[in-house]
Design a protein around this motif. Structure first.
Motif, mmCIF file in Angstrom:
data_model
loop_
_atom_site.group_PDB
_atom_site.id
_atom_site.type_symbol
_atom_site.label_atom_id
_atom_site.label_comp_id
_atom_site.label_asym_id
_atom_site.label_seq_id
_atom_site.Cartn_x
_atom_site.Cartn_y
_atom_site.Cartn_z
ATOM 1 N N ARG A 118 0.813 -1.220 0.000
ATOM 2 C CA ARG A 118 0.000 0.000 0.000
ATOM 3 C C ARG A 118 0.843 1.265 0.000
ATOM 4 O O ARG A 118 0.462 2.271 -0.577
ATOM 5 C CB ARG A 118 -0.917 0.010 1.231
ATOM 6 C CG ARG A 118 -1.970 -1.079 1.211
ATOM 7 C CD ARG A 118 -2.933 -0.924 2.378
ATOM 8 N NE ARG A 118 -2.361 -1.379 3.630
ATOM 9 C CZ ARG A 118 -2.139 -0.596 4.685
ATOM 10 N NH1 ARG A 118 -2.406 0.702 4.621
ATOM 11 N NH2 ARG A 118 -1.630 -1.097 5.798
ATOM 12 N N ASP A 162 -7.003 6.705 1.873
ATOM 13 C CA ASP A 162 -7.792 5.610 1.302
ATOM 14 C C ASP A 162 -6.891 4.584 0.614
ATOM 15 O O ASP A 162 -7.323 3.831 -0.259
ATOM 16 C CB ASP A 162 -8.849 6.129 0.324
ATOM 17 C CG ASP A 162 -8.274 6.895 -0.856
ATOM 18 O OD1 ASP A 162 -7.031 6.917 -1.006
ATOM 19 O OD2 ASP A 162 -9.052 7.462 -1.641
ATOM 20 N N ARG A 166 -5.629 1.786 1.704
ATOM 21 C CA ARG A 166 -6.013 0.395 1.903
ATOM 22 C C ARG A 166 -7.079 -0.020 0.887
ATOM 23 O O ARG A 166 -7.006 -1.080 0.265
ATOM 24 C CB ARG A 166 -6.542 0.191 3.321
ATOM 25 C CG ARG A 166 -6.827 -1.269 3.684
ATOM 26 C CD ARG A 166 -7.432 -1.360 5.083
ATOM 27 N NE ARG A 166 -6.591 -0.729 6.076
ATOM 28 C CZ ARG A 166 -5.591 -1.325 6.702
ATOM 29 N NH1 ARG A 166 -5.315 -2.584 6.421
ATOM 30 N NH2 ARG A 166 -4.882 -0.686 7.610
ATOM 31 N N GLU A 167 -8.086 0.841 0.726
ATOM 32 C CA GLU A 167 -9.166 0.533 -0.214
ATOM 33 C C GLU A 167 -8.661 0.545 -1.652
ATOM 34 O O GLU A 167 -9.048 -0.295 -2.473
ATOM 35 C CB GLU A 167 -10.311 1.528 -0.046
ATOM 36 C CG GLU A 167 -11.038 1.429 1.290
ATOM 37 C CD GLU A 167 -10.269 2.082 2.446
ATOM 38 O OE1 GLU A 167 -9.289 2.825 2.167
ATOM 39 O OE2 GLU A 167 -10.631 1.833 3.607
ATOM 40 N N ARG A 168 -7.800 1.504 -1.987
ATOM 41 C CA ARG A 168 -7.249 1.564 -3.341
ATOM 42 C C ARG A 168 -6.377 0.346 -3.644
ATOM 43 O O ARG A 168 -6.355 -0.157 -4.770
ATOM 44 C CB ARG A 168 -6.423 2.850 -3.523
ATOM 45 C CG ARG A 168 -7.264 4.106 -3.705
ATOM 46 C CD ARG A 168 -6.385 5.321 -3.936
ATOM 47 N NE ARG A 168 -7.161 6.492 -4.264
ATOM 48 C CZ ARG A 168 -7.538 6.824 -5.491
ATOM 49 N NH1 ARG A 168 -7.182 6.055 -6.519
ATOM 50 N NH2 ARG A 168 -8.256 7.906 -5.713
ATOM 51 N N ASP A 196 -8.670 -2.493 -4.407
ATOM 52 C CA ASP A 196 -9.325 -2.194 -5.678
ATOM 53 C C ASP A 196 -8.412 -2.539 -6.858
ATOM 54 O O ASP A 196 -8.809 -3.242 -7.799
ATOM 55 C CB ASP A 196 -9.689 -0.704 -5.701
ATOM 56 C CG ASP A 196 -10.602 -0.318 -6.853
ATOM 57 O OD1 ASP A 196 -11.812 -0.161 -6.634
ATOM 58 O OD2 ASP A 196 -10.088 -0.175 -7.982
ATOM 59 N N SER A 225 -14.401 -1.807 -10.036
ATOM 60 C CA SER A 225 -13.582 -0.788 -9.394
ATOM 61 C C SER A 225 -14.408 0.392 -8.887
ATOM 62 O O SER A 225 -15.344 0.845 -9.537
ATOM 63 C CB SER A 225 -12.516 -0.272 -10.369
ATOM 64 O OG SER A 225 -11.766 0.767 -9.785
ATOM 65 N N ARG A 226 -14.011 0.879 -7.741
ATOM 66 C CA ARG A 226 -14.589 2.110 -7.189
ATOM 67 C C ARG A 226 -13.782 3.332 -7.601
ATOM 68 O O ARG A 226 -14.312 4.434 -7.656
ATOM 69 C CB ARG A 226 -14.625 1.988 -5.663
ATOM 70 C CG ARG A 226 -15.026 3.248 -4.927
ATOM 71 C CD ARG A 226 -14.938 3.041 -3.423
ATOM 72 N NE ARG A 226 -15.122 4.275 -2.685
ATOM 73 C CZ ARG A 226 -14.949 4.412 -1.375
ATOM 74 N NH1 ARG A 226 -14.583 3.345 -0.654
ATOM 75 N NH2 ARG A 226 -15.131 5.564 -0.769
ATOM 76 N N TYR A 227 -12.512 3.141 -7.908
ATOM 77 C CA TYR A 227 -11.615 4.273 -8.121
ATOM 78 C C TYR A 227 -11.203 4.472 -9.572
ATOM 79 O O TYR A 227 -10.593 5.493 -9.910
ATOM 80 C CB TYR A 227 -10.351 4.094 -7.261
ATOM 81 C CG TYR A 227 -10.646 4.085 -5.790
ATOM 82 C CD1 TYR A 227 -10.807 5.269 -5.092
ATOM 83 C CD2 TYR A 227 -10.783 2.878 -5.093
ATOM 84 C CE1 TYR A 227 -11.084 5.273 -3.732
ATOM 85 C CE2 TYR A 227 -11.059 2.874 -3.736
ATOM 86 C CZ TYR A 227 -11.216 4.072 -3.061
ATOM 87 O OH TYR A 227 -11.495 4.065 -1.714
#
Length: 351
Positions: A110, A126, A128-130, A133, A152-154
């Motif tokens: 990360r 963010d 961790r989330e990326r 993803d 994907s969210r990003y």
């Protein structure tokens, strides 16, 4: 005990008085030496804006090293996923796997330095989330042959084909320091020093509990694998080895702390303690490494035989060179390890 394999880990730190082009050339020669000695792997770190890493794009170093070696496997440890676009990551990964003819081993993470995220237009908040993803996009692409942002969210881009596929049917992936995360996503675990039974059990349990989920990087024949990273300094006299190891650890600690010198631009005072907490664990690990990894060939053989007997460590990854250790000192330690320690460890494994 099982027959151990050995590897190298290199931040490619700056060495005072050594021009960068010479430093990079010398590092390639060190990798060639490890290849000729039968080492299994070499991994390179990613850091930005600091002499903790003078070659932050590990793909370039691996591509160059692939041309002067024949067998040793190599790759990042780690590629900082939140800071890179997944299309570029995947395309570069496939090209490097082709250049090495299937010798790529890919460590991911990360990134612990907030300023590095900001320099790449991302945020540590963010990360961790990326990370998850982007890891999902990579896992999907390697499984399907298409790079898609569907889950994907990003990221949002049209699905595209992988025009260059990997050489290997399955690229091995690594994750450092967190046994639950490594196991969840089917990755090998890189641990700072000999792993303890509780952490090993967490890793194996997580591996099995999440087998078959969408974001998995293990192949059909993969199994949990643990490597431990160790600062190494070997000399004919213990006091000389300890002196080299101390300068190595102090230099690495200084540069690691310095990597955070621009964090104040993007973090608040309240966030600083949380950001620096992982750093304290790293520094404590360096002290432990001196106790295990600095000594005469006989001492190193005895200590390594002791923790390898647990059967929980599959590979020992030597941190060479490290910090303010000179290249000559790193070479001397490697030569003594290869000639006097490695053969004894291999004999002990079949005794």
């Amino acid at each position: 005990m099982a027959i151990p394999t050995f590897g190298l880990f290199d931040h490619i730190e700056g060495i005072p008085g050594t021009p960068t082009h010479r430093l990079l050339r010398d590092r390639l020669e060190l990798v060639r030496t490890a290849d000729q000695a039968g080492f299994a792997s070499v991994h390179f770190a990613e850091h930005h804006g600091t002499d903790l890493s003078l070659a932050p794009n590990q793909d370039l170093v691996v591509a160059a090293a692939s041309q002067v070696t024949t067998d040793i496997r190599m790759g990042p440890m780690v590629k900082l996923l939140p800071m890179h676009h997944p299309v570029s990551l995947i395309e570069d990964m496939c090209v490097v796997d082709q250049l090495t003819e299937g010798r790529l081993e890919y460590g991911v993470g990360r990134g612990a330095v907030p300023a590095e995220h900001a320099w790449h237009g991302s945020s540590h908040r963010d990360a961790r989330e990326r990370f998850v993803d982007t890891l999902g996009i990579i896992a999907d692409a390697l499984r399907t042959g298409e790079i898609s942002s569907e889950h994907s969210r990003y990221h949002d881009f049209p699905t595209m084909p992988m025009s260059t596929r990997p050489f290997q049917d399955h690229i091995p992936f690594w994750y450092p320091g967190n046994p639950e995360t490594a196991g969840r996503y089917g990755m090998s675990l890189m641990w700072p020093g000999p792993i303890d039974p509780a952490s090993y059990e967490t890793y194996v349990t997580s591996w099995e509990a999440h087998r078959g989920e969408r974001i998995r990087l293990d192949g059909p024949d993969s199994k949990p694998q643990v490597a431990c990273s160790m600062l190494l300094a070997v000399a004919e006299r213990e006091e000389d080895a300890v002196a080299v190891a101390r300068r190595g650890a102090d230099g690495l600690a200084r540069r690691t702390v310095s990597a955070h010198r621009f964090d104040h631009v993007v973090i608040t005072d309240d966030e600083r303690d949380a950001v620096m907490a992982p750093l304290q664990a790293i520094l404590a690990g360096l002290e432990m490494s001196i106790g295990l990894g600095a000594g005469t060939p006989a001492q190193i053989t005895e200590r390594f035989t002791g923790f390898l007997a647990s059967g929980m460590v599959d590979r020992v990854v030597l941190m060479l060179p490290t910090g303010d250790m000179t290249l000559a000192e790193a070479r001397r330690s490697l030569d003594l390890f290869v000639s006097e320690v490695q053969p004894q460890l291999e004999l002990a494994s079949v005794a």
